[in-house]
Design an enzyme around this catalytic site. Structure first.
Site, short mmCIF file in Angstrom:
data_model
loop_
_atom_site.label_atom_id
_atom_site.label_comp_id
_atom_site.label_asym_id
_atom_site.label_seq_id
_atom_site.Cartn_x
_atom_site.Cartn_y
_atom_site.Cartn_z
N HIS A 284 0.82 -1.20 0.00
CA HIS A 284 0.00 0.00 0.00
C HIS A 284 0.86 1.26 0.00
CE1 HIS A 284 -3.65 2.33 0.76
NE2 HIS A 284 -2.92 3.06 1.59
N HIS B 129 3.21 6.16 -1.91
CA HIS B 129 3.90 7.27 -1.26
C HIS B 129 5.42 7.12 -1.33
CE1 HIS B 129 0.17 8.85 0.40
NE2 HIS B 129 -0.15 7.63 0.79
N LYS C 266 -5.02 9.93 -8.70
CA LYS C 266 -4.68 10.19 -7.29
C LYS C 266 -4.67 11.70 -7.12
CE LYS C 266 -2.76 9.04 -3.16
NZ LYS C 266 -3.21 8.11 -2.15
#
Length: 294
Positions: free
Chosen positions: A157, A172, A219
């Site tokens: 994730h 990220h 995103k």
């Protein structure tokens, strides 16, 4: 190499520990030397449209990909299916890559400090082998995020990214962004202006919020460090996950004020990372000289 010892001030404050961790990141890249980015135009996270006709990354020096932790980190990125709801499959090769990655990062100063810090705070065993097992449980143990079996883990994730419907979650990490942009899978459409501080960012910023699409899915904002080593990010998020109070940990890293946001999946075998990421609050000019000294 002996583990760097946390000071009493650092043990009492994750703000001070975060500053020390930044100083210990020996494998951090130098902007304009090891890599170059091109932020172009900024926007709010609610704005749509392409404010960046060119790519975010101009390039990364080839020598970077000879660093052991970078090489093994790269090998992990293709081990996951980005679609939530699709059960992950982990074979012997994938398990070896995870083990090799953790062995490599645990030899670095930042992860040695992270381990020592968590031990001193009573959140980890002094045994390196046991701490490695704890990291596997936290970051690499699968769980169900969107039905259909065990389709997710913390590492996937945070560092790889996942797709859910027509949106992107997680994602990220600057290395994953650079690789996927180079492959044509990421379309960078501009940076998101900080909540406070300057209205504009520049191409030497070490922490950026960006808007992009990945394989056609959007995103609206993702924040990540730029040029940091894989071991720094793993150490920082691990320390905040284990030793932080609540879901947000305020830090001052380089010239940036930020929260590290952590959510967890509870398990009888130990908590797992649901997500962990930096939330850029802005730039504090009072921190700038200190950042340059590092």
């Amino acid at each position: 190499m002996a583990a760097p010892e946390p000071t009493p001030e650092e043990l009492a404050s994750l703000i001070e520990a975060g500053k020390r961790l930044w100083a210990l990141d020996e494998n951090r890249l130098t902007p304009g030397v090891d890599y170059a980015i091109n932020l172009q135009s900024g926007k709010s996270m609610w704005q749509r449209g392409d404010a960046a006709p060119e790519k975010l990354f101009k390039g990364v020096k080839k020598d970077v990909w000879t660093e052991p932790t970078f090489v093994i980190f790269y090998a992990l990125l293709d081990n996951y299916s980005s679609e939530t709801g699709v059960a992950e499959v982990e074979g012997a090769q994938e398990k070896k890559e995870i083990s090799d990655f953790l062995d490599a990062v645990l030899r670095t100063k930042v992860m040695k400090y992270c381990h020592k810090y968590c031990v001193e705070r009573g959140m980890a065993s002094a045994s390196v082998a046991d701490f490695k097992k704890q990291l596997i449980q936290m970051w690499f143990s699968f769980y169900r995020r969107d039905g259909g079996g065990n389709d997710s883990c913390g590492f996937e994730h945070v560092f790889v990214g996942e797709s859910k419907g027509d949106t992107i979650t997680g994602f990220h990490n600057w290395i994953q962004f650079y690789i996927e942009e180079g492959r044509g899978n990421v379309d960078y459409v501009g940076y998101v202006r900080p909540k406070t501080g300057r209205d504009n960012a520049d191409d030497e910023d070490r922490l950026v919020s960006v808007q992009f699409s990945w394989k056609g899915e959007e995103k609206s904002v993702s924040t990540f460090f730029v040029g940091t080593s894989p071991e720094f990010e793993l150490a920082l998020y691990t320390m905040c996950f284990l030793c932080g109070e609540g879901e947000k940990t305020f830090l001052e890293i380089a010239q940036y004020d930020l929260n590290v946001v952590c959510y967890r999946i509870s398990s009888k075998y130990g908590d797992k990372v649901a997500t962990a990421y930096p939330d850029l609050l802005g730039e504090d000019p009072s921190n700038e000289l200190a950042a340059l000294a590092l």
